[in-house]
Design an enzyme around this catalytic site. Sequence first.
Site, short mmCIF file in Angstrom:
data_model
loop_
_atom_site.label_atom_id
_atom_site.label_comp_id
_atom_site.label_asym_id
_atom_site.label_seq_id
_atom_site.Cartn_x
_atom_site.Cartn_y
_atom_site.Cartn_z
N GLU A 58 -21.49 -8.80 -22.04
CA GLU A 58 -20.87 -10.02 -21.52
C GLU A 58 -21.67 -10.69 -20.40
OE1 GLU A 58 -19.28 -7.13 -21.85
OE2 GLU A 58 -17.17 -7.39 -22.36
N CYS A 92 7.68 -12.90 -1.04
CA CYS A 92 7.90 -13.58 -2.31
C CYS A 92 9.08 -12.94 -3.07
CB CYS A 92 6.61 -13.58 -3.12
SG CYS A 92 6.53 -14.97 -4.25
N HIS A 150 2.78 -15.96 0.45
CA HIS A 150 2.02 -14.71 0.64
C HIS A 150 1.17 -14.79 1.90
CE1 HIS A 150 2.89 -12.82 -3.25
NE2 HIS A 150 3.01 -14.06 -3.68
N GLU A 157 -0.23 -12.50 3.46
CA GLU A 157 -1.36 -11.56 3.43
C GLU A 157 -2.65 -12.22 2.98
OE1 GLU A 157 1.17 -11.61 1.37
OE2 GLU A 157 0.69 -10.92 -0.64
#
Length: 541
Positions: free
Chosen positions: A148, A381, A514, A516
Amino acid sequence: MTKFIFITGGVVSSLGKGIVSSSIASLLSLSNYKVRVRKLDPYLNIDPGTMNPSQHGEVFVTDDGAETDMDLGHYERFTGIISKKNDNITTGKIYEEVLKKERRGDYLGSTVQVIPHVTNEIKKFIKKDLKNEDFVICEIGGTVGDIESLPFLEAIRQLRNELGKNQTLFIHLTLVPFLTSANEFKTKPTQHSVKELLGLGIQPDLLLCRAEKKFDKKEKSKISLFCNTSLDSVILVENAITIYEIPLMLYNQGLLKQLLNHFEIKNKRTLNLRPWEDFLKKISQLKSKVKVAIVGKYTNLSESYKSLNEALFHSGIFNNTKVEIKWVDSKKIEDLKKCEKELNNCNGILVPGGFGKDGTLGKINAIKISKKNSIPYLGICFGMQLAILESISNLKGYEKASSTEFGKTSLPVISMIHEWKKNKKIFIHDKNNLGGSMRLGSYTAILKKKSKAHSIYKKNKISERHRHRYEVNYNYKKQIEKSGVVLSGMSPDGNLVEIIERNDHPWFLGVQFHPELKSTPFNPHPIFNSFINALLENSFK
Ligand code: GLN
C-alpha cells in the site's frame, strides 16, 4: 522556500514515527520556524472516522471538523500547531480524487495509472494549502515494504528529483533489536530496510534507530557503513520513560544541526528548549498521586483514548500529581454492588466518549456511585448524555428516558436534532441514515455566570471540538433541570446543551464536546486541571 521532510518507517510498525515526527516539528517550531506536519496514510478508508478505535486507535478531530489519524493529536500536543483537514490524506481520498477527475474527463482520454496520476495527486496534496511554511514534515504511514505504501514512496522519490536535495530530506525510522542470546545489537534488519528503500530510489539522509537501550559507536559505525550515511546521521532513539523526552533526546544527538546543515541553512535561529526542560523537571518531581477510573467499552486498548490519557497526564503534571488510570470495562460492572466495589478505591470517575447501547448499564452504574459517594465525576460526550439520562430517570414517569441511539423510545431525551424537531411522540433510530450526520469540529458555547464551568474557564465564551451524532433534546429542558442538572454551557442560540453540572455534588461535570483534544503539555486543559485538583482533594479525605 518551503523545505519538505519525509519520514518513513522500517522493519516493524509501532516504532513511534508519530512521536519522532512531532519531536522534530517541535524542535523546529521552538526555533521559530513556521512548521506544518502532515500524515499520509496508505489505507483505503477515506478517513479513519469509520474505523474501530480498538483496532486503529483514537480518531482525532480537528478544529475544522475532519476525522483524522491519531498521530495528528501528537503533532498538536508537541507543537501547539493546529492541524487542519488538509493535513491528513489516505489512499482512499487520493483515489476518490483521481476517479472523480476521470469521470469528469479531466485526463483527456489518457489511460489513468498509478504513475503519474495517483502519484501526481499525492504530490499535489503534499504541497497543498501552504502559506510561507519554512518546513513541512510528512509522515508516511505503514512500513517500507508494504504494498500500500508504494505510491507514496514513489511520490516522495519524484519530489526529491523535482525539488532537489536542498529542499527535501529523507528520514528513516528503523529498529535495531538487541538479541539477548547473542548479547549484541543486530543491525541487519536496518540494513535490509534501507536496501528496500534504495530499491525504490530513496537513500535516507538521516537514520533514526529505535533500540531498547543505548548502543555505542560500534553499532553506529556499522549502520553508517552499510547504510551509506554519515556517522553523525545515525541517531539513537532509545526507550524513554515518557514520550516527551524524545525532543531533547534527538536534540542532544545533534539532529537539529544535521537537519539544518542538510538544507544548508546558514543563519540558524535560536532554539528555546526551556519549555521541555521545565516540563521534564516537573515530571521527575511529582509530589502526590491520584487514581481515576475510566469506565469505557474500548478499555482493551489505551490507544483508543490516547488524547484522554495525555490530557490527564498533562493536568497531573500541572497539579504536581501522578495520575494512575484504572481502566474499567463497563460490561463487567453491570451489577451495582460490584461496580461500587470496583470504583470505591478511586479518587475520581470518568466516562469518556462512546457509541452504542452495549455497555451503557455499567456506565450508568458508575454515575450512580459517583453521586452516592460524592466521587468527582467527569462525563465526556457520551458520558454527559448518560449522566442526563441517569438523572432524569429518577423522576416519576421518566424511568424509561433514553437515547434514540439505543432504539425505539417514547422518551427521546437524547436524540438527533432532526428527530426532536419533528416533535413526534415515538422516535425511531434510522440505522440507514448515519453518514454525514455527525457534529464535527469546533463549536462555540456560552457559559452561565457563577457556574462551575465559568469558574473553570474564567470566560463567558469558549470553543471546543465535537464528534457526536446525538444531542440533548431541548424539549426536555425543564425536566432535566428539575432532576438536579444545571445546564451551564449552551450553544449561542441557546438550543444545544454543551455543559452540565450538579450543585448537590462536590465536582460533577458533563461536557458534550471533547476537551481532551485540546490539551497540550505546555497548555493543559482547564477542565482536566480542575478535575485532577478535585481528585487530589478527594484523596486527602
Ligand atoms: N454516541 C454519542 C453520539 O453519537 C456520543 C458520541 C461520543 O461520545 N463521541 O452522540
